[in-house]
Design a protein around this motif. Structure first.
Motif, mmCIF file in Angstrom:
data_model
loop_
_atom_site.group_PDB
_atom_site.id
_atom_site.type_symbol
_atom_site.label_atom_id
_atom_site.label_comp_id
_atom_site.label_asym_id
_atom_site.label_seq_id
_atom_site.Cartn_x
_atom_site.Cartn_y
_atom_site.Cartn_z
ATOM 1 N N GLY A 108 -2.961 -18.805 -11.561
ATOM 2 C CA GLY A 108 -2.418 -19.272 -12.837
ATOM 3 C C GLY A 108 -3.257 -18.803 -14.011
ATOM 4 N N GLN A 109 -4.155 -17.845 -13.750
ATOM 5 C CA GLN A 109 -4.947 -17.247 -14.830
ATOM 6 C C GLN A 109 -4.610 -15.775 -15.022
ATOM 7 N N GLY A 110 -3.786 -15.235 -14.119
ATOM 8 C CA GLY A 110 -3.349 -13.854 -14.299
ATOM 9 C C GLY A 110 -2.378 -13.792 -15.474
ATOM 10 N N GLY A 133 -0.366 -18.424 -4.760
ATOM 11 C CA GLY A 133 -1.366 -18.427 -5.817
ATOM 12 C C GLY A 133 -1.940 -19.814 -5.969
ATOM 13 N N ASN A 134 -3.056 -19.887 -6.702
ATOM 14 C CA ASN A 134 -3.734 -21.174 -6.827
ATOM 15 C C ASN A 134 -2.917 -22.257 -7.530
ATOM 16 N N PRO A 135 -1.809 -21.949 -8.256
ATOM 17 C CA PRO A 135 -0.992 -23.074 -8.752
ATOM 18 C C PRO A 135 -0.490 -23.982 -7.625
ATOM 19 N N GLN A 420 -14.181 -20.402 -2.242
ATOM 20 C CA GLN A 420 -14.870 -21.562 -2.799
ATOM 21 C C GLN A 420 -13.882 -22.683 -3.134
ATOM 22 N N SER A 421 -12.665 -22.319 -3.531
ATOM 23 C CA SER A 421 -11.775 -23.338 -4.106
ATOM 24 C C SER A 421 -10.779 -23.941 -3.127
ATOM 25 N N LEU A 422 -10.638 -23.385 -1.926
ATOM 26 C CA LEU A 422 -9.725 -23.996 -0.961
ATOM 27 C C LEU A 422 -10.353 -25.272 -0.397
ATOM 28 N N THR A 442 -9.647 -8.377 -6.293
ATOM 29 C CA THR A 442 -9.873 -7.807 -7.621
ATOM 30 C C THR A 442 -10.599 -8.875 -8.426
ATOM 31 N N GLU A 443 -11.710 -8.526 -8.982
ATOM 32 C CA GLU A 443 -12.622 -9.505 -9.604
ATOM 33 C C GLU A 443 -13.284 -8.917 -10.838
ATOM 34 N N ALA A 444 -13.501 -9.794 -11.805
ATOM 35 C CA ALA A 444 -14.249 -9.377 -12.983
ATOM 36 C C ALA A 444 -15.751 -9.554 -12.769
ATOM 37 N N GLU A 465 -10.251 -7.607 -22.671
ATOM 38 C CA GLU A 465 -10.237 -6.169 -22.346
ATOM 39 C C GLU A 465 -8.840 -5.669 -21.992
ATOM 40 N N LYS A 466 -7.848 -6.560 -22.061
ATOM 41 C CA LYS A 466 -6.491 -6.148 -21.670
ATOM 42 C C LYS A 466 -5.486 -6.966 -22.464
ATOM 43 N N GLU A 467 -4.199 -6.609 -22.346
ATOM 44 C CA GLU A 467 -3.193 -7.378 -23.088
ATOM 45 C C GLU A 467 -2.158 -7.975 -22.146
ATOM 46 N N PRO A 492 -7.476 -3.004 -15.919
ATOM 47 C CA PRO A 492 -6.626 -4.204 -15.920
ATOM 48 C C PRO A 492 -5.906 -4.351 -14.576
ATOM 49 N N ASP A 493 -5.728 -5.583 -14.126
ATOM 50 C CA ASP A 493 -5.020 -5.815 -12.866
ATOM 51 C C ASP A 493 -3.646 -5.156 -12.868
ATOM 52 N N PHE A 494 -3.026 -5.153 -14.030
ATOM 53 C CA PHE A 494 -1.705 -4.548 -14.150
ATOM 54 C C PHE A 494 -1.758 -3.066 -13.744
ATOM 55 N N HIS A 621 -13.575 -24.227 -13.110
ATOM 56 C CA HIS A 621 -13.288 -23.947 -11.709
ATOM 57 C C HIS A 621 -14.524 -23.559 -10.884
ATOM 58 N N THR A 622 -14.552 -22.319 -10.360
ATOM 59 C CA THR A 622 -15.649 -21.996 -9.437
ATOM 60 C C THR A 622 -16.901 -21.500 -10.171
ATOM 61 N N GLY A 623 -16.891 -21.577 -11.473
ATOM 62 C CA GLY A 623 -18.101 -21.337 -12.247
ATOM 63 C C GLY A 623 -18.442 -19.875 -12.493
HETATM 64 P P1 MGD Z 1 -11.637 -19.701 -10.577
HETATM 65 O O1 MGD Z 1 -13.087 -19.924 -10.777
HETATM 66 O O2 MGD Z 1 -10.758 -20.025 -11.694
HETATM 67 O O3 MGD Z 1 -11.289 -20.590 -9.321
HETATM 68 O O4 MGD Z 1 -9.911 -22.155 -8.166
HETATM 69 P P2 MGD Z 1 -10.037 -20.598 -8.340
HETATM 70 O O5 MGD Z 1 -8.842 -20.010 -8.918
HETATM 71 O O6 MGD Z 1 -10.475 -20.075 -7.032
HETATM 72 O O7 MGD Z 1 -11.356 -18.258 -10.038
HETATM 73 C C1 MGD Z 1 -10.834 -17.261 -10.845
HETATM 74 C C2 MGD Z 1 -11.558 -15.993 -10.498
HETATM 75 O O8 MGD Z 1 -10.959 -14.929 -11.210
HETATM 76 C C3 MGD Z 1 -13.001 -16.049 -10.903
HETATM 77 O O9 MGD Z 1 -13.799 -15.707 -9.818
HETATM 78 C C4 MGD Z 1 -13.103 -15.049 -12.065
HETATM 79 O O10 MGD Z 1 -14.329 -14.372 -12.112
HETATM 80 C C5 MGD Z 1 -11.996 -14.087 -11.759
HETATM 81 N N1 MGD Z 1 -11.411 -13.428 -12.926
HETATM 82 C C6 MGD Z 1 -11.486 -13.788 -14.231
HETATM 83 N N2 MGD Z 1 -10.707 -12.992 -14.965
HETATM 84 C C7 MGD Z 1 -10.128 -12.097 -14.128
HETATM 85 C C8 MGD Z 1 -9.201 -11.034 -14.291
HETATM 86 O O11 MGD Z 1 -8.723 -10.777 -15.387
HETATM 87 N N3 MGD Z 1 -8.819 -10.371 -13.180
HETATM 88 C C9 MGD Z 1 -9.318 -10.642 -11.958
HETATM 89 N N4 MGD Z 1 -8.880 -9.953 -10.928
HETATM 90 N N5 MGD Z 1 -10.211 -11.650 -11.772
HETATM 91 C C10 MGD Z 1 -10.585 -12.366 -12.828
HETATM 92 C C11 MGD Z 1 -9.100 -22.947 -8.966
HETATM 93 C C12 MGD Z 1 -8.378 -23.891 -8.057
HETATM 94 O O12 MGD Z 1 -9.335 -24.727 -7.447
HETATM 95 C C13 MGD Z 1 -7.394 -24.696 -8.756
HETATM 96 S S1 MGD Z 1 -6.305 -23.919 -9.817
HETATM 97 C C14 MGD Z 1 -7.296 -26.023 -8.545
HETATM 98 S S2 MGD Z 1 -6.264 -26.978 -9.513
HETATM 99 C C15 MGD Z 1 -8.033 -26.693 -7.492
HETATM 100 N N6 MGD Z 1 -8.848 -27.750 -8.047
HETATM 101 C C16 MGD Z 1 -9.800 -28.288 -7.253
HETATM 102 C C17 MGD Z 1 -10.302 -29.603 -7.437
HETATM 103 O O13 MGD Z 1 -9.886 -30.341 -8.344
HETATM 104 N N7 MGD Z 1 -11.257 -30.054 -6.593
HETATM 105 C C18 MGD Z 1 -11.735 -29.272 -5.596
HETATM 106 N N8 MGD Z 1 -12.645 -29.767 -4.783
HETATM 107 N N9 MGD Z 1 -11.295 -28.030 -5.397
HETATM 108 C C19 MGD Z 1 -10.339 -27.540 -6.201
HETATM 109 N N10 MGD Z 1 -9.882 -26.294 -5.936
HETATM 110 C C20 MGD Z 1 -8.795 -25.708 -6.649
#
Ligand code: MGD
Ligand code: SF4
Length: 721
Positions: A108-110, A133-135, A420-422, A442-444, A465-467, A492-494, A621-623
Motif C-alpha cells: 500500500g506504499q507503491g 500485498g501488505n494491505p 519482519q512484518s508478517l 526491490t528495495e530502496a 525520485e519518481k512520479e 523506479p519500480d515502474f 512500519h519496519t523502520g
Molecule cells: P515497511 O517498513 O513499510 O513494512 O509492513 P511492511 O510493508 O513490511 O516496508 C516497506 C519497505 O519498502 C521498506 O523496507 C522500505 O525501505 C521499502 N521502500 C520504500 N520505498 C520504496 C520504493 O519506492 N520501492 C521499493 N521497492 N521499496 C521501497 C507493514 C505491514 O506490517 C502493515 S501494512 C501492517 S498494517 C501490519 N501491521 C503490523 C502491526 O500492527 N503489528 C505487527 N506486529 N506487525 C504488523 N505488520 C504489518
C-alpha cells in the motif's frame, strides 16, 4: 527534474494514510527540505516523520546497485545480469510448474501506476492470480466491512466531516500516533466546536485517549460485545431513526441478508451494558454514556477506526458493528456524520484496494470470480478471452504457506518487508532461509530483514525520485511529482516492471513510456464503475491539491460524500431520498447480527498476558526509513515491552530491565517499561525494530472472510532475564 537552483516540487508525504500534501525543496539536485502544502487538507501542517523525510533520501544504507546471490552471498551485479536472472527464473518456474508457481507481493506504499503494472503483468502476462500485498495485513477487514454493509468498498465520507462532528468515536485507532495530522484536526474540532465529545474504545490509554471525554478500556477482543451493547442502548432508549431504518436498511446474519428488525432486536437483547461490562471489563455506565452521546438526536457523529478493529480474526464483524451504529441512528452521509475507516498506508486505497491488486480482485471493483468481470478486463487489456485464470489466487498468509510447502517457486516482493512484518515471522523466515523459492526484492534500502534473504535485490528509486499517484483515506488521489534523480543506479519500480515484462515477452502489456501513459490507461478502466475518476487527468491532478472520486468528467469537482443525492454523481438527481446505497441491488445497507466471539488465542496459565502490537509516532512500519533519521532514531527506535506496574511488580520487573517475552510461536527479548496507561493483563510492543521483532510472537490466525491476521491479540508470558 532540472538540476541546480532551488525549486519546490508538489508532492505527498511518503508515510501514513492521512496523505498530507507537501512541497519538496530541491537544491543542487538534492532534496534539502520539505514544507507542508497550505492549499491541501493538512493546511500546511506535517508531523515530525513527514518533516524529516529529506534525511531518508541520502541515508547510508540506500540500496544503490543490483545484488545477486552467488556462493551464498549477495554481490554486486549489473542491471542486465540481475534482470536476465529474474526473467529466467520466473520463466522456468512457470514452464516447469505452471503459472501458480509464481507470485507477487506488493504494498500500500507503491505508487498506483507501479502496482497497476505489476497486477497486469502477473494476472494477464504470467497468468497467475497470486498477486497480494501488505494491505491484506492492514485494511482487508475494513474492505470486508464496507463491502458486506454497503456493497462497495471505501469510505463514503471525508476529512471535512471531522469539522462538523459533535461526537467522534474512535475504536481501535491510536490516531494521535498513527495519523497525527488527522488527529490534530480532531483535536481542533474538539477545542473549537460546541460541546464536542470524543469517545475512545481502546484497551490501552494511548496518547489518543488523552483528548477523550470518555475512554473505555477493555480486555482485547471483547469490543464486539461493547458495540452490540451500544446498539442495545440506542434501541432501548429510542435513539433509533426509525424512518431511516425503514427506508434504507436491511438485516443480515451469517452471509445472508434475510433477517428482520424483530430478529435484530432479539439478537441485541442479551447484550445489555451490564453483560457487555462483565465480558469486557469496561464499565456498564460508560457503555451507556457512549451510546447516548453517539445517538443523541440532532447531533452528528463520526466514527473512526483502524488496526485495532481490522487486525482481528473477527475484524470484518467488528467493522460491521460500527456501521450498525450509524445505520441505526441515520447518522450517515451528512456533514459530520460518517463511518470513516482510517487507512494505514499512503496508497493502500488508491493502489491496491481500488486498483484490485489482491488475489481475488481485478481493477475498480471487479472480481476474479466473476466471469463477466474477467471478460471485461481481458477486453480492456487486449488479451485473448480466457487469459485471466478463473480461480482466486492465494491470500497473503496462504501465499507464504505455499512458499513454505514448496509450491511457490518464485516470488517478487516490492515496497514491503515481509520477513519482519508478517505475523509468526520466524516460520516464514525459515522457509525463505531454506531458499524454498527464488526471491526477488526491490528495495530502496539494504539490508532489510527481507532483502538479506533475497536471491536478487533490485535498487528502487525512492519517493521524490519518481512520479506517480497516491490515494489516501478519504478517496483523495494526489500526484507526486519527480523532484530529483534516483540515487546511484536505482530505478523506479515502474521502469523495473516494464523491463521485466519485456524480458518475459510481455512488453506489449506494459508498453508505456512512463507512469503518465499508464495513468491514461487506468482512467479508462475506472470508467463506468463506482470509482469513476475519468475526469482526473494527469494535468488536472498536477494542477490540484488532491481530488476525491467519483469524478467522472473533467469539469466535475469531485465527491465529498458518496451515496448522497446532489453530491455523488452516481445517485440520480431524481432519487426519492437524500441517500441511496446503490452498492447493493436493493439499494439498502445491511445491519448485521454479529455476536461476540473470542480471539484465536486466549490467555491461560502458561501464557497469562495478552500481547498487542502497533505503531508509535516516531516510526514507520519496519523502520527501514525512519530509523535513518537521527532525531527519530534517538526517539523510541528500540522496541520495549510496555506493561502495567501491577503485572511487572509481582515478577520483580522494573523499567529498563531486560525481559524475555514468549508465545507459543517464539520468543524475543525487550527492555521493560512500566506504564500506568497499560491495561493490567495486556502488554504492548511496537513493530518498528528489526532487532527485536515482536512478530516472533504474534499469531498467524486470520479472519475467515478478510484473511487478515490477528496482529492485535495473542497470549504471551514474560520472564525477567
Ligand atoms: P515497511 O517498513 O513499510 O513494512 O509492513 P511492511 O510493508 O513490511 O516496508 C516497506 C519497505 O519498502 C521498506 O523496507 C522500505 O525501505 C521499502 N521502500 C520504500 N520505498 C520504496 C520504493 O519506492 N520501492 C521499493 N521497492 N521499496 C521501497 C507493514 C505491514 O506490517 C502493515 S501494512 C501492517 S498494517 C501490519 N501491521 C503490523 C502491526 O500492527 N503489528 C505487527 N506486529 N506487525 C504488523 N505488520 C504489518
Ligand atoms: Fe506524513 Fe502522516 Fe505525518 Fe501527514 S500525518 S506528515 S501523512 S506521517
Amino acid at each position: 527534474a532540472a538540476e541546480g537552483g532551488e525549486r519546490w516540487v508538489k508532492s505527498v508525504c511518503r508515510y501514513c494514510g492521512t496523505g498530507c500534501g507537501l512541497y519538496v525543496g530541491v537544491r543542487d539536485g538534492k532534496v534539502f527540505a520539505v514544507k507542508g502544502d497550505r492549499d491541501n487538507h493538512n493546511r500546511g501542517l506535517l508531523c515530525l516523520k513527514g518533516f524529516l523525510l529529506p534525511q531518508i533520501m541520502s541515508a547510508p544504507d540506500r540500496c544503490l546497485h543490483p545484488l545477486v546471490r552467488k556462493g551464498g552471498k549477495l554481490v554486486r551485479a549489473s542491471w542486465d545480469e540481475a534482470m536476465s536472472l529474474v526473467a529466467r527464473r520466473f520463466r522456468e518456474a512457470v514452464d516447469a510448474h505452471g503459472p501458480g508457481a509464481v507470485g507477487f507481493y506488493g504494498s500500500g506504499q507503491g505508487l498506483t501506476e507501479e502496482t497497476y503494472a505489476a497486477n497486469k503483468l502477473f494476472k494477464a502476462g504470467l497468468r497467475t492470480n497470486h498477486v497480494e500485498g501488505n494491505p491484506r495485513l492492514c485494511m482487508a477487514s475494513a474492505v470486508g466491512g464496507y463491502l458486506s454493509t454497503y456493497g462497495k468498498d471505501e469510505p463514503m465520507g471525508c476529512y471535512e466531516d471531522l469539522d462538523h462532528a459533535d461526537v467522534m468515536l474512535l475504536v481501535g485507532s491510536n490516531a494521535a500516533e498513527a495519523h497525527p495530522i488527522l488527529f490534530e484536526r480532531m483535536a481542533r474540532r474538539k477545542q473549537t466546536g460546541k460541546d464536542v465529545k470524543v469517545v475512545v474504545l481502546d484497551p490501552r490509554r494511548t496518547p489518543t485517549a488523552r483528548i477523550a471525554d470518555l475512554h473505555l478500556s477493555f480486555t482485547p477482543g471483547t469490543d464486539l460485545a461493547i458495540l452490540n451493547a451500544m446498539a442495545n442502548v440506542l434501541v432501548a432508549e429510542g435513539l433509533v431513526d426509525e424512518a431511516f431504518v425503514k427506508a434504507h436498511v436491511a438485516f443480515g446474519e451469517g452471509k445472508d441478508v434475510n433477517r428482520a428488525w424483530e430478529d435484530y432486536r432479539a439478537f441485541l437483547a442479551p447484550y445489555t451494558p451490564v453483560r457487555a461490562a462483565e465480558l469486557s471489563g469496561a464499565r456498564a455506565g460508560d457503555i451507556v454514556t457512549a451510546a447516548r452521546w453517539f445517538g443523541e438526536k440532532g447531533r452528528t457523529a463520526t466514527s473512526m477506526w483502524c488496526m485495532g478493529l481490522n487486525q482481528r480474526t473477527r475484524g470484518v464483524w467488528a467493522n460491521n458493528l460500527v456501521h450498525n451504529l450509524h445505520l441505526l441512528t441515520g447518522k450517515i452521509g451528512l456533514p459530520g456524520s460518517t463511518p470513516l475507516s482510517l487507512t494505514g498506508q499512503p496508497n493502500a486505497c488508491g493502489g491496491v484496494r481500488d486498483g484490485g491488486a489482491l488475489s481475488h480482485l481485478l481493477p475498480y471493483g471487479r472480481l476474479i470470480a466473476n466471469e463477466k468481470h474477467r471478460a471485461e478486463m481481458e477486453k480492456l487489456w487486449n488479451v485473448p478471452p480466457g487469459t485471466i485464470q478463473p480461480e482466486n489466487g492465494k491470500p497473503t498468509m496462504d501465499l507464504f504457506q505455499a512458499l513454505e510447502q514448496g509450491d511457490l517457486k518464485a516470488l517478487y516482493v516490492m515496497t514491503t518487508n515481509p520477513a519482519q512484518s508478517l505475523p509468526n515471522v520466524d516460520r516464514y523466515r525459515k522457509a525463505l532461509e531454506a531458499r524454498k523459492a527464488f526471491l526477488v526484492v526491490t528495495e530502496a534500502f539494504h539490508p532489510t530483514r527481507t532483502s538479506e534473504l533475497a536471491d536478487v535485490v533490485l535498487p528502487a528509486a525512492l519517493w521524490a525520485e519518481k512520479e506517480g499517484v497516491y490515494g489516501c483515506t478519504e478517496r483523495r488521489y494526489q500526484l507526486l511529482e519527480q523532484a530529483v534523480r534516483p540515487a546511484g543506479e536505482a530505478r523506479p519500480d515502474f521502469a523495473i516492471l516494464c523491463d521485466l515484462a519485456a524480458r518475459l515477452g510481455h512488453g506489449a502489456l506494459l508498453p508505456w513510456k512512463g507512469p503518465a501513459e499508464a495513468w491514461d490507461e487506468i482512467l479508462t478502466l475506472s470508467k463506468g464503475t463506482a470509482y469513476d475518476f475519468t475526469g482526473m487527468t494527469r494535468a488536472r491532478l498536477a494542477a490540484s491539491h488532491g481530488l476525491l472520486w467519483p469524478l467522472p468528467a473533467e469539469g466535475h469537482p469531485g465527491t465529498k460524500r458518496r451515496f448522497v443525492k446532489g453530491e455523488d454523481p452516481l445517485v440520480p438527481a431524481d432519487a426519492p431520498d437524500r441517500i441511496r446505497f446503490y452498492g447493493r441491488p436493493d439499494a439498502r445497507a445491511v445491519i448485521w447480527l454479529r455476536p461476540q466471539q473470542p480471539p484465536a488465542e486466549v490467555t491461560d496459565a502458561a501464557y497469562p498476558l495478552v500481547l498487542t502490537t502497533g505503531r508509535v509516532i516516531e516510526h514507520w512500519h519496519t523502520g527501514t526509513m525512519t530509523r535513518n533519521c537521527k532525531e527519530l532514531r534517538h526517539a523510541n527506535a528500540e522496541s520495549v515491552v510496555e506493561l502495567h506496574p501491577d503485572d511487572g511488580k509481582p515478577l520483580g520487573i522494573r523499567t529498563g530491565d531486560e525481559v524475555r517475552v514468549s508465545s507459543r510461536r517464539g520468543a524475543e527479548t525487550f527492555k521493560a517499561k512500566l506504564v500506568d496507561g497499560a491495561r493490567p493483563g495486556t502488554v504492548f510492543v511496537h513493530m518498528h525494530d528489526p532487532q527485536r521483532m515482536c512478530n516472533r510472537l504474534t499469531i498467524d490466525a486470520v479472519d475467515p472472510v478478510s484473511k487478515q491476521p490477528e496482529f492485535k491479540i495473542c497470549a504471551v508470558k514474560i520472564e525477567p532475564i
